[in-house]
Design an enzyme around this catalytic site. Structure first.
Site, PDB file in Angstrom:
ATOM      1  N   ASP A  67      -2.211 -12.314 -22.479  1.00 31.51           N
ATOM      2  CA  ASP A  67      -2.682 -13.550 -23.111  1.00 31.51           C
ATOM      3  C   ASP A  67      -3.254 -13.316 -24.515  1.00 31.51           C
ATOM      4  O   ASP A  67      -4.385 -13.740 -24.817  1.00 31.51           O
ATOM      5  CB  ASP A  67      -3.779 -14.191 -22.239  1.00 31.51           C
ATOM      6  CG  ASP A  67      -3.373 -14.340 -20.785  1.00 31.51           C
ATOM      7  OD1 ASP A  67      -2.193 -14.620 -20.526  1.00 31.51           O
ATOM      8  OD2 ASP A  67      -4.249 -14.206 -19.915  1.00 31.51           O
ATOM      9  N   GLU A 277       0.878 -24.319 -19.265  1.00 41.13           N
ATOM     10  CA  GLU A 277      -0.364 -23.638 -19.656  1.00 41.13           C
ATOM     11  C   GLU A 277      -0.132 -22.935 -20.995  1.00 41.13           C
ATOM     12  O   GLU A 277       0.935 -23.035 -21.595  1.00 41.13           O
ATOM     13  CB  GLU A 277      -0.775 -22.608 -18.597  1.00 41.13           C
ATOM     14  CG  GLU A 277       0.221 -21.461 -18.431  1.00 41.13           C
ATOM     15  CD  GLU A 277      -0.121 -20.505 -17.289  1.00 41.13           C
ATOM     16  OE1 GLU A 277      -1.126 -20.712 -16.582  1.00 41.13           O
ATOM     17  OE2 GLU A 277       0.643 -19.539 -17.097  1.00 41.13           O
TER      18      GLU A 277
HETATM   19  O1  FUB Z   1      -4.159 -14.436 -17.438  1.00 38.01           O
HETATM   20  C1  FUB Z   1      -4.438 -15.455 -16.519  1.00 38.01           C
HETATM   21  C2  FUB Z   1      -3.562 -16.631 -16.771  1.00 38.01           C
HETATM   22  O2  FUB Z   1      -2.200 -16.252 -16.703  1.00 38.01           O
HETATM   23  C3  FUB Z   1      -3.695 -17.267 -18.125  1.00 38.01           C
HETATM   24  O3  FUB Z   1      -4.847 -18.032 -18.269  1.00 38.01           O
HETATM   25  C4  FUB Z   1      -2.423 -18.006 -18.175  1.00 38.01           C
HETATM   26  O4  FUB Z   1      -2.092 -18.503 -19.433  1.00 38.01           O
HETATM   27  C5  FUB Z   1      -1.451 -16.976 -17.653  1.00 38.01           C
HETATM   28  O5  FUB Z   1      -1.038 -16.092 -18.657  1.00 38.01           O
END
Ligand code: FUB
Length: 374
Positions: A67, A277
């Site tokens: 991320d 997301e």
């Molecule tokens: O790293 C945890 C979660 O996985 C992140 O918040 C999302 O965007 C995904 O990459």
């Protein structure tokens, strides 16, 4: 976050697609890693990965990172990633296996240069309201202070966004005693516009809980919370302008609309295009580029608009699936070139043990983003 039932068939198709894509482009970037602090995991060699071709190589190999939110502060490149660890939590629909406990910040002078791991910048035990799972962070700088924004579940297991401050871009950061008022879900991405106003985008469905906020209030009552029906509008990410203190929102959080060419909000069943997301915002030639992950279809997509609040019109996929379930990125201009920071699972081949990478982001003459095959 992964739901095994939904994933089974697409995963097979995507594995085939992915290996096809990966054999298309073979380019490696050489980086040296200098670790300035103790690290929690040495990455084991992954036998499968040895035979695969990747567009780029991991920026660090002695801890797992994911991320990546990249910024240039005072001419140096800083990366604010999640710090993946092995906790033994079984993989489940809520993403419980992403049980991260601290952040390490990485930095480098230039793309391809030596990468420094600055050690622990913030630990979950020093966040008074935190329960578990430190997910994807972002950072900003204003008037001599660096701000680290992070999502973490509170003690009621509800994701909120917190902020911590430091006089150094690499921390240590001190967390505020409470989450940001009105914050929700995961994946904060902070964008300062050319007029100096700063906005935070946030949200992620499934394990990121955004679908539980559809009425405006958190509703965790349903045992298996659902996205809207396939023919209903999809759940949009959220945005709010930050106040002058950078620690609170200056206005109520609002939903961002991602629409098709006819101005209709993308439908919930449009899994190849709808928001899942990992939001990011950048501005190019006066246009706002809202970029995001489609989650269970594993694409990075982009939509453009004329206001930081949207609506944003869907334009297309700009990165094909990486190895691993999650897809998360940031886009930043460095010395006149644009780069995308992203992650895959080259080092571990495990979805929850990822490694960050960088490659150039190229555009066509009309401003559209050229497709990347990672
Ligand atoms: O790293 C945890 C979660 O996985 C992140 O918040 C999302 O965007 C995904 O990459």
């Amino acid at each position: 976050m992964p739901t095994h039932h939904k994933l089974a068939f697409p995963a097979l198709a995507l594995l085939l697609l992915n290996s096809a894509c990966q054999s298309e482009t073979a380019k490696t970037e050489t980086t040296t890693t200098e670790t300035a602090a103790d690290t929690t995991a040495a990455a084991p060699a992954n036998a499968d990965s040895a035979t695969k071709k990747y567009l780029a190589e991991p920026l660090v190999k002695d801890i797992y990172t994911a991320d990546p939110s990249a910024h240039v502060f005072n001419g140096r490149i800083y990366i604010y990633p999640s710090h993946d660890i092995e906790t033994g939590m079984p993989e489940n629909d809520n993403g419980d296996h992403f049980a991260m406990k601290d952040y390490h910040i990485l930095s480098m002078d230039s793309i391809g240069g030596k990468v420094t791991d600055h050690g622990v910048a913030l630990d979950i035990k020093d966040i008074p309201w935190a329960g578990r799972q430190l997910w994807a962070p972002d950072a900003a700088f204003k008037d001599g202070t660096y701000y680290l924004y992070f999502p973490v579940k509170d003690k009621q297991d509800i994701f909120r966004i917190g902020v911590a401050t430091s006089k150094s871009p690499t921390g240590p950061f001190k967390a505020e005693p409470k989450p940001m008022e009105g914050s929700l879900s995961i994946d904060p991405a902070v964008f300062t516009d050319t007029d100096g106003k700063t906005y935070m985008y946030m949200g992620g469905i499934w394990g990121g809980q955004l679908q539980r906020w559809r009425t405006g209030k958190y509703d965790g009552s349903k045992p298996k919370e659902q996205e809207p029906a396939a023919t209903e509008p999809s759940v949009g990410p959220r945005v709010a302008r930050l106040g002058a203190d950078m620690k609170q929102f200056a206005e109520p959080v609002r939903e961002v609309k991602i629409v098709d060419k006819d101005g209709k909000v993308l439908l919930s069943g449009d899994n190849n295009r709808r928001f899942f997301e990992g939001a990011w915002m950048h501005k190019y030639n006066g246009k706002y580029y809202f970029t995001y992950s489609t989650g269970d279809t594993h694409f990075l997509a982009y939509a453009t608009g004329t206001s930081p609040y949207g609506p944003f019109t869907y334009q297309g996929t700009f990165m094909n699936p990486v190895q691993g379930w999650t897809t998360h990125h940031s886009i930043v201009e460095i010395k006149g070139k644009w780069y995308i920071f992203y992650h895959d699972t080259q080092l571990s081949d495990k979805t929850w043990l990822r490694n960050v990478k960088v490659t150039e982001l190229k555009r066509n003459a009309d401003g559209s983003i050229a497709l990347i095959n990672p």
